[in-house]
Design a protein around this motif. Structure first.
Motif, PDB file in Angstrom:
ATOM      1  N   PHE A  38       1.067  -1.126   0.166  1.00  0.00           N
ATOM      2  CA  PHE A  38      -0.069   0.018   0.603  1.00  0.00           C
ATOM      3  C   PHE A  38       1.046   0.845   0.163  1.00  0.00           C
ATOM      4  O   PHE A  38       0.524   2.254  -0.991  1.00  0.00           O
ATOM      5  N   CYS A  39       1.765   1.186   0.682  1.00  0.00           N
ATOM      6  CA  CYS A  39       2.884   2.758   0.606  1.00  0.00           C
ATOM      7  C   CYS A  39       3.658   2.541  -0.531  1.00  0.00           C
ATOM      8  O   CYS A  39       3.320   4.114  -1.004  1.00  0.00           O
ATOM      9  N   PHE A  40       4.159   1.563  -1.059  1.00  0.00           N
ATOM     10  CA  PHE A  40       4.495   1.696  -2.705  1.00  0.00           C
ATOM     11  C   PHE A  40       4.051   1.947  -3.400  1.00  0.00           C
ATOM     12  O   PHE A  40       3.753   3.392  -4.548  1.00  0.00           O
ATOM     13  N   SER A  41       2.242   1.751  -3.619  1.00  0.00           N
ATOM     14  CA  SER A  41       1.335   2.252  -4.593  1.00  0.00           C
ATOM     15  C   SER A  41       0.563   4.184  -4.423  1.00  0.00           C
ATOM     16  O   SER A  41       0.990   4.341  -5.040  1.00  0.00           O
ATOM     17  N   MET A  42       0.811   4.342  -2.517  1.00  0.00           N
ATOM     18  CA  MET A  42       0.734   5.984  -2.666  1.00  0.00           C
ATOM     19  C   MET A  42       1.635   6.493  -3.518  1.00  0.00           C
ATOM     20  O   MET A  42       1.822   7.578  -3.302  1.00  0.00           O
ATOM     21  N   SER A  43       3.424   5.815  -2.487  1.00  0.00           N
ATOM     22  CA  SER A  43       4.300   6.695  -2.731  1.00  0.00           C
ATOM     23  C   SER A  43       4.242   7.560  -4.335  1.00  0.00           C
ATOM     24  O   SER A  43       4.535   7.860  -5.119  1.00  0.00           O
ATOM     25  N   ALA A  44       3.977   5.877  -5.942  1.00  0.00           N
ATOM     26  CA  ALA A  44       3.397   5.998  -6.546  1.00  0.00           C
ATOM     27  C   ALA A  44       2.527   6.713  -7.872  1.00  0.00           C
ATOM     28  O   ALA A  44       2.900   7.422  -8.363  1.00  0.00           O
ATOM     29  N   LEU A  45       1.689   6.823  -6.962  1.00  0.00           N
ATOM     30  CA  LEU A  45       0.619   7.829  -7.186  1.00  0.00           C
ATOM     31  C   LEU A  45       0.100   9.226  -6.907  1.00  0.00           C
ATOM     32  O   LEU A  45       0.655  10.169  -8.059  1.00  0.00           O
ATOM     33  N   THR A  46       1.988   9.156  -5.769  1.00  0.00           N
ATOM     34  CA  THR A  46       1.781  10.634  -5.471  1.00  0.00           C
ATOM     35  C   THR A  46       3.084  11.486  -6.038  1.00  0.00           C
ATOM     36  O   THR A  46       2.529  12.675  -7.220  1.00  0.00           O
ATOM     37  N   LEU A  47       4.008  10.027  -7.360  1.00  0.00           N
ATOM     38  CA  LEU A  47       4.525  11.053  -7.522  1.00  0.00           C
ATOM     39  C   LEU A  47       4.099  11.001  -9.510  1.00  0.00           C
ATOM     40  O   LEU A  47       4.862  12.160  -9.330  1.00  0.00           O
ATOM     41  N   TRP A  48       3.152  10.512  -9.116  1.00  0.00           N
ATOM     42  CA  TRP A  48       2.098  10.699 -10.772  1.00  0.00           C
ATOM     43  C   TRP A  48       1.610  11.528 -10.724  1.00  0.00           C
ATOM     44  O   TRP A  48       1.323  12.678 -12.301  1.00  0.00           O
ATOM     45  N   ILE A  49       1.097  12.058  -9.401  1.00  0.00           N
ATOM     46  CA  ILE A  49       0.378  13.385  -9.571  1.00  0.00           C
ATOM     47  C   ILE A  49       1.479  14.302  -9.559  1.00  0.00           C
ATOM     48  O   ILE A  49       0.336  15.392 -10.393  1.00  0.00           O
ATOM     49  N   TYR A  50       2.190  14.440  -8.084  1.00  0.00           N
ATOM     50  CA  TYR A  50       3.659  15.840  -8.856  1.00  0.00           C
ATOM     51  C   TYR A  50       3.383  15.669 -10.234  1.00  0.00           C
ATOM     52  O   TYR A  50       3.922  16.733 -10.612  1.00  0.00           O
ATOM     53  N   SER A  51       4.338  14.765 -11.363  1.00  0.00           N
ATOM     54  CA  SER A  51       4.783  15.113 -12.155  1.00  0.00           C
ATOM     55  C   SER A  51       3.418  15.650 -13.186  1.00  0.00           C
ATOM     56  O   SER A  51       3.650  16.194 -13.932  1.00  0.00           O
ATOM     57  N   LEU A  52       2.348  15.822 -13.181  1.00  0.00           N
ATOM     58  CA  LEU A  52       1.110  16.278 -13.652  1.00  0.00           C
ATOM     59  C   LEU A  52       1.067  17.527 -13.467  1.00  0.00           C
ATOM     60  O   LEU A  52       0.692  18.213 -14.301  1.00  0.00           O
ATOM     61  N   VAL A  53       1.032  17.776 -12.213  1.00  0.00           N
ATOM     62  CA  VAL A  53       1.015  19.374 -11.947  1.00  0.00           C
ATOM     63  C   VAL A  53       1.914  19.943 -11.944  1.00  0.00           C
ATOM     64  O   VAL A  53       2.050  21.194 -12.080  1.00  0.00           O
ATOM     65  N   LYS A  54       3.177  19.302 -12.476  1.00  0.00           N
ATOM     66  CA  LYS A  54       4.833  20.158 -12.868  1.00  0.00           C
ATOM     67  C   LYS A  54       4.319  20.175 -14.051  1.00  0.00           C
ATOM     68  O   LYS A  54       5.646  20.574 -14.894  1.00  0.00           O
ATOM     69  N   GLY A  55       3.614  19.784 -15.417  1.00  0.00           N
ATOM     70  CA  GLY A  55       3.435  19.502 -16.745  1.00  0.00           C
ATOM     71  C   GLY A  55       3.663  18.765 -17.709  1.00  0.00           C
ATOM     72  O   GLY A  55       3.763  19.189 -18.975  1.00  0.00           O
ATOM     73  N   ILE A  56       3.979  17.202 -17.222  1.00  0.00           N
ATOM     74  CA  ILE A  56       3.730  16.282 -18.188  1.00  0.00           C
ATOM     75  C   ILE A  56       2.213  16.551 -18.499  1.00  0.00           C
ATOM     76  O   ILE A  56       1.505  16.727 -17.451  1.00  0.00           O
ATOM     77  N   THR A  57       2.022  16.639 -20.031  1.00  0.00           N
ATOM     78  CA  THR A  57       0.236  16.578 -20.071  1.00  0.00           C
ATOM     79  C   THR A  57      -0.257  14.815 -19.790  1.00  0.00           C
ATOM     80  O   THR A  57       0.639  14.331 -19.415  1.00  0.00           O
TER      81      THR A  57
END
Length: 105
Positions: A38-57
């Motif tokens: 669960f921790c690894f999954s949530m970390s991956a989700l958080t990084l993915w959302i961060y990459s969206l916020v920082k400019g990747i379409t």
């Protein structure tokens, strides 16, 4: 930098999927393994959302995320769990690799 963050997000997702598969295929695993997955999954989700916020379409991010995660899980299934791949599976892996190259252009 954003693509690197997206890549690490995919790596975390693959590790999380490996933990889930390992747990599902076994019988006597400790319950804390679920917490780690669960921790690894949530970390991956958080990084993915961060990459969206920082400019990747979104279209580029979700495509790369899906392809890299599937490729990583397939590699783990093949090398770690000794699963056999059919000709159709190999064709799909090749097409996914071509798609990743085309996305990065």
């Amino acid at each position: 930098m954003n693509k690197l963050i997206l890549f690490f997000s995919c790596v975390l997702a693959v590790v999380a999927d490996m933990i889930w598969v390992w747990w599902a295929k076994g019988k006597d695993h400790p319950k804390w393994i679920l917490l780690i997955g669960f921790c690894f999954s949530m970390s991956a989700l958080t990084l993915w959302i961060y990459s969206l916020v920082k400019g990747i379409t979104a279209a580029q991010a979700i495509t790369a995320y899906a392809l890299l995660t599937i490729a990583g899980c397939t590699a783990i299934g093949y090398f770690v769990f000794n699963e056999n791949l059919s000709t159709t599976n190999w064709i799909g892996i090749g097409l996914a690799a071509v798609a990743l190259v085309m996305i990065s252009l």
